[in-house]
Write an enzyme that holds these catalytic residues in place. Sequence first.
Site, PDB file in Angstrom:
ATOM      1  N   LYS A   1       0.842  -1.212   0.000  1.00  0.00           N
ATOM      2  CA  LYS A   1       0.000   0.000   0.000  1.00  0.00           C
ATOM      3  C   LYS A   1       0.870   1.252   0.000  1.00  0.00           C
ATOM      4  CE  LYS A   1      -3.317   2.569   2.919  1.00  0.00           C
ATOM      5  NZ  LYS A   1      -4.240   2.519   4.087  1.00  0.00           N
TER       6      LYS A   1
ATOM      7  N   LYS B   1     -10.271  12.702   8.030  1.00  0.00           N
ATOM      8  CA  LYS B   1      -9.871  12.252   9.368  1.00  0.00           C
ATOM      9  C   LYS B   1      -9.860  13.431  10.341  1.00  0.00           C
ATOM     10  CE  LYS B   1      -6.702   8.515   7.992  1.00  0.00           C
ATOM     11  NZ  LYS B   1      -7.375   7.425   8.700  1.00  0.00           N
TER      12      LYS B   1
ATOM     13  N   ARG C   1      -7.766  -0.613   0.841  1.00  0.00           N
ATOM     14  CA  ARG C   1      -8.306  -1.842   0.257  1.00  0.00           C
ATOM     15  C   ARG C   1      -8.696  -1.627  -1.205  1.00  0.00           C
ATOM     16  NH1 ARG C   1     -12.772  -2.134   4.900  1.00  0.00           N
ATOM     17  NH2 ARG C   1     -10.999  -1.228   5.975  1.00  0.00           N
TER      18      ARG C   1
HETATM   19  N1  BES Z   1      -4.317   4.392   6.823  1.00  0.00           N
HETATM   20  C1  BES Z   1      -5.477   4.158   7.604  1.00  0.00           C
HETATM   21  C2  BES Z   1      -5.234   3.180   8.744  1.00  0.00           C
HETATM   22  C3  BES Z   1      -4.305   3.652   9.841  1.00  0.00           C
HETATM   23  C4  BES Z   1      -4.750   4.517  10.816  1.00  0.00           C
HETATM   24  C5  BES Z   1      -3.017   3.152   9.899  1.00  0.00           C
HETATM   25  C6  BES Z   1      -3.899   4.903  11.831  1.00  0.00           C
HETATM   26  C7  BES Z   1      -2.164   3.545  10.916  1.00  0.00           C
HETATM   27  C8  BES Z   1      -2.603   4.412  11.882  1.00  0.00           C
HETATM   28  C9  BES Z   1      -6.597   3.575   6.742  1.00  0.00           C
HETATM   29  O1  BES Z   1      -6.624   4.025   5.435  1.00  0.00           O
HETATM   30  C10 BES Z   1      -7.874   3.943   7.370  1.00  0.00           C
HETATM   31  O2  BES Z   1      -8.180   5.105   7.400  1.00  0.00           O
HETATM   32  N2  BES Z   1      -8.604   2.954   7.862  1.00  0.00           N
HETATM   33  C11 BES Z   1      -9.854   3.164   8.491  1.00  0.00           C
HETATM   34  C12 BES Z   1     -10.817   2.147   7.943  1.00  0.00           C
HETATM   35  C13 BES Z   1     -12.263   2.481   8.210  1.00  0.00           C
HETATM   36  C14 BES Z   1     -12.662   3.761   7.514  1.00  0.00           C
HETATM   37  C15 BES Z   1     -13.120   1.322   7.732  1.00  0.00           C
HETATM   38  C16 BES Z   1      -9.650   2.982   9.996  1.00  0.00           C
HETATM   39  O3  BES Z   1      -8.861   2.144  10.410  1.00  0.00           O
HETATM   40  O4  BES Z   1     -10.275   3.729  10.744  1.00  0.00           O
HETATM   41 ZN    ZN Z   2      -4.844   4.646   4.661  1.00  0.00          ZN
HETATM   42 MN    MN Z   3      -7.719   5.821   5.244  1.00  0.00          MN
END
Ligand code: BES
Ligand code: ZN
Ligand code: MN
Length: 507
Positions: A274, A286, A360
């Site tokens: 990724k 975010k 994903r």
């Molecule tokens: N890159 C993030 C995941 C992440 C967050 C990695 C903090 C390391 C530290 C990923 O793209 C993401 O935002 N995931 C979401 C998924 C959700 C929206 C289903 C998450 O984990 O909140």
């Molecule tokens: Zn991400």
């Molecule tokens: Mn994300």
Amino acid sequence: MQIRVVSEQPWSVSADLLAVPVLAGEPEAADAAVLAELDRRLGGAIAEYRRFGEVADTPFRRVLLRGQDLAAAWVLAAGAGAAGDFDALAAYRFAASIERRLAGTAATRLAIWLPRSFLGRPGLDAADLAMLVARGVVEGEYDPASLYRNDYHDAPPRLDELVLVAPGADVAALQAAAERGVTIGEGARIARDLANRASNDVSPEVLADAATDLARANGLSIDVIGPERAAEMGMGMFMAVGRGSDNPPRLIVLRNGRDGALDAQGRLLGLVGKGVTFDSGGISIKPADRMEEMKMDKTGACTVIAAIVTAHRLAPDLPLLALAPAVENMPGPHSTRPGDIVRALNGKTVEVQNTDAEGRLILGDALTYAERLGATHLVDVATLTGAVERAFGKQVTGAFGTPQSWFDAVAAAGARQAERYWQIPLVDEYVRDMESWYADLQNSGPADGSLVKSGLFLREFRTRPWAHLDIGGSAYLRKEMAWAPRGATGVTHATLVQLALEGVAQG
Ligand code: BES
Ligand code: ZN
Ligand code: MN
């Protein structure tokens, strides 16, 4: 760095510093004799300090002593814990922590005594020990503080020479293993440097340029797919994430070995990482808290790029693929909106319910494309979820895979390289939660079991044996450890290289 394995006694090895492990309990007779002689030459300092409590067998307690009647100028008495607990991970961390203890010193020639008691545990043989110690020292040299500074002098020293002191050992076998450890450690530096760089420095294009430079320097073939070709090929999920940014997306494809060739196990291993160079969340933006950490969201890509380079250095003709979909996930007038429906490369339609579940999407298309390029076995590496850190913290990587035999092969490669995985089940019943009213599936759903669902989503986009390593927790550290600095850890690089090398004839 020169690496040398010697079978002499530790006091006769010339170095700036000799590391002497202090293990809990009674050492083996051979080790006890060596330790007694070392201490005699140090005027009994180790025993004295030990009584005083300053030298302890606790891991990461390290005391610097002036070398006296020895060929080494300094001695570091270094706690190593109980011999019975000394496993691959302990070996790696022991070595890295010695190197890190030398930060700010002028040491350039390091010797480490490897007592026989280090080999008490099944599953850690002398060659693997030499490899892990060498890799640990090289990875211990790494310090991101010098990335954007000219005047930083507190980094662990770049060594000219590392001597592994293994009295009575089969020097030739250990030498080869130690050299492999050095090469893997040097490869991890590539991954960590790229991952630690800021998002205004590393865009998808810059990441592709870095991969191109590495490919040219190492003789790998590379194809960089820009947005026009990706759209034309039908990579709708990849494009859905990439389109929101002024920095256009790049799908980086690296190949080693001859076209169409398989490795000695009949595989073409495809590594997919990724590469979100910044993850703002997109329209599903975010919160500000810790958003700066999302520059690390490209770590999986940096890791697979480094891993194919390292594998090439160790096995120049080994057939291997690495794919790094690189995008910047930004809100803007061209961004994908929640509710938008796109068509994936494999033909499935996907409703983008949450633009922050972007990893994903880009991985799904990259997995499909890896199979089109002939990959027979897949491993993807991704900072995919925050949930994996809440579940396992920073010391364990959550992992998925199917079939089980392929997951086990990946985890076993990890165990040899002292990288820990914990398997998360792919619970079929939860697929229903990802059903969309309009499309074949949606990219997120109810929060319960969201970690499981992230794996279930990816599973829809491959048909071959596949494992998914979620480094959302383990990719980077927020605070320094005795064995590692803050920032990118390089985790999974060694596992991927180990797994690839198992495709070399006679392992
Ligand atoms: N890159 C993030 C995941 C992440 C967050 C990695 C903090 C390391 C530290 C990923 O793209 C993401 O935002 N995931 C979401 C998924 C959700 C929206 C289903 C998450 O984990 O909140
Ligand atoms: Zn991400
Ligand atoms: Mn994300």
